[in-house]
Write an enzyme that holds these catalytic residues in place. Structure first.
Site, PDB file in Angstrom:
ATOM      1  N   THR A 194      25.834  47.822  35.982  1.00  0.00           N
ATOM      2  CA  THR A 194      26.602  48.873  36.635  1.00  0.00           C
ATOM      3  C   THR A 194      28.075  48.531  36.460  1.00  0.00           C
ATOM      4  O   THR A 194      28.541  47.522  36.998  1.00  0.00           O
ATOM      5  CB  THR A 194      26.283  48.931  38.148  1.00  0.00           C
TER       6      THR A 194
ATOM      7  N   LYS B 108      25.255  56.954  37.955  1.00  0.00           N
ATOM      8  CA  LYS B 108      24.951  55.817  38.832  1.00  0.00           C
ATOM      9  C   LYS B 108      25.931  55.738  40.003  1.00  0.00           C
ATOM     10  O   LYS B 108      25.527  55.578  41.159  1.00  0.00           O
ATOM     11  CB  LYS B 108      24.998  54.524  37.997  1.00  0.00           C
TER      12      LYS B 108
ATOM     13  N   LYS C  41      31.031  46.995  45.700  1.00  0.00           N
ATOM     14  CA  LYS C  41      31.369  47.113  44.273  1.00  0.00           C
ATOM     15  C   LYS C  41      31.168  48.559  43.800  1.00  0.00           C
ATOM     16  O   LYS C  41      32.046  49.151  43.171  1.00  0.00           O
ATOM     17  CB  LYS C  41      30.481  46.160  43.461  1.00  0.00           C
TER      18      LYS C  41
HETATM   19  P1  NAD Z   1      23.281  38.531  38.769  1.00  0.00           P
HETATM   20  O1  NAD Z   1      24.618  38.007  39.175  1.00  0.00           O
HETATM   21  O2  NAD Z   1      22.062  38.001  39.418  1.00  0.00           O
HETATM   22  O3  NAD Z   1      23.082  38.338  37.166  1.00  0.00           O
HETATM   23  C1  NAD Z   1      24.121  38.445  36.227  1.00  0.00           C
HETATM   24  C2  NAD Z   1      23.853  37.378  35.171  1.00  0.00           C
HETATM   25  O4  NAD Z   1      24.801  37.511  34.116  1.00  0.00           O
HETATM   26  C3  NAD Z   1      23.995  35.953  35.700  1.00  0.00           C
HETATM   27  O5  NAD Z   1      22.776  35.253  35.472  1.00  0.00           O
HETATM   28  C4  NAD Z   1      25.162  35.377  34.908  1.00  0.00           C
HETATM   29  O6  NAD Z   1      25.016  33.991  34.614  1.00  0.00           O
HETATM   30  C5  NAD Z   1      25.080  36.216  33.642  1.00  0.00           C
HETATM   31  N1  NAD Z   1      26.337  36.216  32.874  1.00  0.00           N
HETATM   32  C6  NAD Z   1      27.593  36.489  33.292  1.00  0.00           C
HETATM   33  N2  NAD Z   1      28.459  36.416  32.262  1.00  0.00           N
HETATM   34  C7  NAD Z   1      27.728  36.092  31.152  1.00  0.00           C
HETATM   35  C8  NAD Z   1      28.041  35.862  29.796  1.00  0.00           C
HETATM   36  N3  NAD Z   1      29.288  35.935  29.340  1.00  0.00           N
HETATM   37  N4  NAD Z   1      27.042  35.556  28.949  1.00  0.00           N
HETATM   38  C9  NAD Z   1      25.749  35.446  29.380  1.00  0.00           C
HETATM   39  N5  NAD Z   1      25.391  35.662  30.683  1.00  0.00           N
HETATM   40  C10 NAD Z   1      26.373  35.953  31.540  1.00  0.00           C
HETATM   41  O7  NAD Z   1      23.383  40.118  38.937  1.00  0.00           O
HETATM   42  P2  NAD Z   1      22.167  41.160  39.017  1.00  0.00           P
HETATM   43  O8  NAD Z   1      21.778  41.363  40.442  1.00  0.00           O
HETATM   44  O9  NAD Z   1      21.161  40.788  37.994  1.00  0.00           O
HETATM   45  O10 NAD Z   1      22.919  42.508  38.577  1.00  0.00           O
HETATM   46  C11 NAD Z   1      23.269  42.763  37.237  1.00  0.00           C
HETATM   47  C12 NAD Z   1      23.869  44.145  37.151  1.00  0.00           C
HETATM   48  O11 NAD Z   1      22.936  45.111  37.648  1.00  0.00           O
HETATM   49  C13 NAD Z   1      25.146  44.319  38.004  1.00  0.00           C
HETATM   50  O12 NAD Z   1      26.042  45.130  37.293  1.00  0.00           O
HETATM   51  C14 NAD Z   1      24.631  45.006  39.263  1.00  0.00           C
HETATM   52  O13 NAD Z   1      25.631  45.800  39.894  1.00  0.00           O
HETATM   53  C15 NAD Z   1      23.516  45.869  38.700  1.00  0.00           C
HETATM   54  N6  NAD Z   1      22.449  46.223  39.646  1.00  0.00           N
HETATM   55  C16 NAD Z   1      21.942  45.299  40.507  1.00  0.00           C
HETATM   56  C17 NAD Z   1      20.923  45.668  41.383  1.00  0.00           C
HETATM   57  C18 NAD Z   1      20.327  44.667  42.358  1.00  0.00           C
HETATM   58  O14 NAD Z   1      19.588  45.088  43.265  1.00  0.00           O
HETATM   59  N7  NAD Z   1      20.576  43.365  42.202  1.00  0.00           N
HETATM   60  C19 NAD Z   1      20.428  46.985  41.383  1.00  0.00           C
HETATM   61  C20 NAD Z   1      20.936  47.902  40.459  1.00  0.00           C
HETATM   62  C21 NAD Z   1      21.958  47.504  39.604  1.00  0.00           C
END
Ligand code: NAD
Length: 296
Positions: free
Chosen positions: A93, A168, A243
């Site tokens: 997102t 979204k 966010k």
């Molecule tokens: P998270 O923080 O658990 O995972 C993000 C991952 O990206 C981490 O493991 C981090 O190490 C990795 N990362 C960051 N920079 C990187 C790079 N340069 N190279 C490789 N890996 C890298 O976050 P999440 O909960 O998995 O959410 C991910 C996305 O999905 C976000 O944009 C969030 O807003 C969206 N989202 C989350 C949810 C939820 O319920 N958690 C629901 C819908 C959407």
């Protein structure tokens, strides 16, 4: 069977990558965090040492990263090493402007691209029941759909570049506002001596009906699976709601749209977050609403 690279194996990306493996895809995965890489390995993915190494030779690449700056950094790394005609999908997102920049980068390198943020949370990611909201041209969407179907149930083409992100943030602005509305109604009912169950039975079948009430009720009892029954453990953390509401406000400002309730919802969630509740499920906002009574 395409060779797929998956970058970003966090709370969402980890189980989404695991579902691609379960569906029989050949997956090469990368994350900055050791624990996430190890989990993906035990789920059956091949692990690469860098994002670039994962991307080399991949026909499809999926990114699931925290915010726009991470997506642009990774896409700038991987797009130049990918074959012309390969497909890149971002499921994070992020802000609409960064999404459009990412599409433009892919286009300059002759690649197909789709922004495909998700709804459904970590439960949907594990169960492969996510909804994907997609932006991109018809050809890119048609190529992305079979990959996304491995991880989700509804795949919706919302329009051109950035349209998935637009859908979204509009959806989540409704969610943030409606959760506050439902919380205010329960807080008022408590003051009026009306039971939670009575309000639920009436509003869930009347004009106040909405997802925040019927699927994610912010008081314990009426919806046994809602985080209110589990001490408001996320679920969907309030910090993530801040966010998304901030992305909506930024987009509204840039586009010249009036969103007064979206702005107020952002302020309310920001105050909850600033009080140290960023890790609490967003339905925990009812606690903040109750506390406001003593202050007004
Ligand atoms: P998270 O923080 O658990 O995972 C993000 C991952 O990206 C981490 O493991 C981090 O190490 C990795 N990362 C960051 N920079 C990187 C790079 N340069 N190279 C490789 N890996 C890298 O976050 P999440 O909960 O998995 O959410 C991910 C996305 O999905 C976000 O944009 C969030 O807003 C969206 N989202 C989350 C949810 C939820 O319920 N958690 C629901 C819908 C959407």
């Amino acid at each position: 069977m395409a060779r797929i690279a998956f970058i970003g194996l966090g709370n969402m990306g980890g189980p989404m990558a695991a579902n691609l493996v379960k569906a029989g895809e050949k997956l090469v995965a990368f994350d900055l965090v050791d624990a996430s890489r190890n989990q993906a390995k035990s789920d059956g993915a091949e692990i690469a040492d860098t994002a670039t190494a994962a991307a080399k030779g991949a026909e499809v690449i999926v990114t699931m990263l925290p915010a726009g700056r991470h997506v642009l950094a990774v896409w700038n790394e991987v797009v130049p090493v990918m074959a012309k005609g390969a497909l890149i999908i971002d499921c994070s997102t992020i802000d609409v402007e960064s999404a459009k920049q990412a599409h433009a980068l892919a286009e300059r390198h002759g690649m197909a691209s789709v922004d495909a943020p998700v709804s459904g949370g970590t439960g949907g990611a594990k169960a492969a029941t996510l909804t994907f909201m997609c932006g991109g041209d018809e050809k890119s969407f048609a190529a992305a759909k079979p990959v996304l179907e491995r991880m989700g149930k509804r795949i919706v083409h919302c329009g051109g570049a950035g349209a998935g992100q637009a859908a979204k943030i509009c959806n989540n602005m409704i969610l943030g506002i409606s959760m506050i509305a439902v919380s205010e109604a329960f807080a008022l009912a408590e003051k009026l001596g009306l039971s939670h169950q009575a309000l639920f039975e009436v509003a869930s079948t009347s004009s106040g009906q909405c997802w925040s009430l019927t699927s994610y009720c912010p008081v314990p009892g009426p919806v046994p699976t809602s985080p209110a029954n589990n001490d408001y453990k996320p679920g969907f953390a309030s910090a993530l709601m801040v966010k998304d509401l901030t992305l909506a406000q930024d987009a509204a400002k840039a586009a010249g749209a009036a969103t007064p309730l979206g702005k107020h919802a952002q302020e309310i969630y920001r105050a909850f977050d600033a009080d140290g509740h960023g890790g609490v499920d967003f339905s925990g906002i009812i606690q903040h609403v109750r506390e406001l009574a003593g202050k007004s």
